[in-house]
Design an enzyme around this catalytic site. Sequence first.
Site, PDB file in Angstrom:
ATOM      1  N   GLU A 203       0.842  -1.198   0.000  1.00 40.08           N
ATOM      2  CA  GLU A 203       0.000   0.000   0.000  1.00 40.08           C
ATOM      3  C   GLU A 203       0.878   1.250   0.000  1.00 40.08           C
ATOM      4  O   GLU A 203       1.930   1.291   0.642  1.00 40.08           O
ATOM      5  CB  GLU A 203      -0.894  -0.009   1.237  1.00 40.08           C
ATOM      6  CG  GLU A 203      -1.875   1.156   1.313  1.00 40.08           C
ATOM      7  CD  GLU A 203      -2.733   1.107   2.570  1.00 40.08           C
ATOM      8  OE1 GLU A 203      -3.861   1.631   2.519  1.00 40.08           O
ATOM      9  OE2 GLU A 203      -2.290   0.545   3.591  1.00 40.08           O
TER      10      GLU A 203
ATOM     11  N   LYS B 268     -10.341   0.757  -2.373  1.00 40.54           N
ATOM     12  CA  LYS B 268     -10.372   0.351  -0.970  1.00 40.54           C
ATOM     13  C   LYS B 268     -11.693   0.734  -0.303  1.00 40.54           C
ATOM     14  O   LYS B 268     -12.131   1.893  -0.376  1.00 40.54           O
ATOM     15  CB  LYS B 268      -9.206   1.005  -0.231  1.00 40.54           C
ATOM     16  CG  LYS B 268      -9.075   0.605   1.229  1.00 40.54           C
ATOM     17  CD  LYS B 268      -7.860   1.289   1.864  1.00 40.54           C
ATOM     18  CE  LYS B 268      -7.642   0.861   3.288  1.00 40.54           C
ATOM     19  NZ  LYS B 268      -6.471   1.556   3.902  1.00 40.54           N
TER      20      LYS B 268
ATOM     21  N   CYS C 116      -5.154  -3.447   2.892  1.00 34.11           N
ATOM     22  CA  CYS C 116      -4.837  -3.142   4.284  1.00 34.11           C
ATOM     23  C   CYS C 116      -5.992  -3.370   5.271  1.00 34.11           C
ATOM     24  O   CYS C 116      -6.270  -4.497   5.640  1.00 34.11           O
ATOM     25  CB  CYS C 116      -4.303  -1.717   4.383  1.00 34.11           C
ATOM     26  SG  CYS C 116      -3.362  -1.408   5.914  1.00 34.11           S
TER      27      CYS C 116
END
Length: 276
Positions: free
Chosen positions: A42, A118, A160
């Site tokens: 990331e 995301k 993440c």
Amino acid sequence: MMGRVALVQMVSGTELELNLQQTKKLLLQAAETGADLVVLPENFALLDSASLRGLADQELDQVVQFLCQQATNLGIWIVAGSLPMAVDEHGNDVRAPQVRSVSLVIDALGAIRGRYDKIHLFDVEVADAQSRYRESAFVEAGTNLTVVDTPVGRLGLTVCYDLRFPEQFMRLREMGAELISVPSAFTQVTGEAHWEVLLRARAIETQCYLLGANQGGCHSPERETWGQSMVVDPWGVILDEAEKGEAVISAPIDLDRLREIRERMPVLAHRQRAGF
């Protein structure tokens, strides 16, 4: 079916060119392992929340072109960790100063094969020097899940903080995922406590290979990330892992083993039978 993946661990900073130099060096090392697919962490190009919109507006095309060229030169597929984008997946503008945090899949011919924005944003209190994280101040959440066919299997995309939401991973499994990428910048505190157990749990639950490519080091006096990038197989076995700092790890992907595990313990069929 056998293939090979490699994960790149970085200690990205606030200088785009230095980060891209580091990326180029580590992608070459990853290709030299014989990997078909390489996952970047990331925010590999810029670990600086306040500057993400500037990168999205001014230099994103340069970064994407760089990645496509690396993929072509090295003959690898690249999961481009996360990049800030000023438009959503439908081409609509994202209102400044926010961006979308986007994971791209680029094939060995330099073509973009998939995009994931995301969904889960890191708005938490952590017992570290930074203390308070408010990702939503800089990032607009995505809404759609993505699975992409790759040379090593069908790949589900996450980023993440998504790792803490097992329902997202199980939905990717239902969509046909055999591998799931987790490019991350887990903090030192949360990584030490939860990184390994979450990756192994998601692998066991979904019976997928988990590809956790993390940031791993000190980025500033306030920001330290955990590292320990790892490849976990569908039985929860760690096939390779890094320590701290720059690293490249690699592991084979054996889809015959994956199918055997799923046949012997058909958890997805049992889950659907239970009505979940």
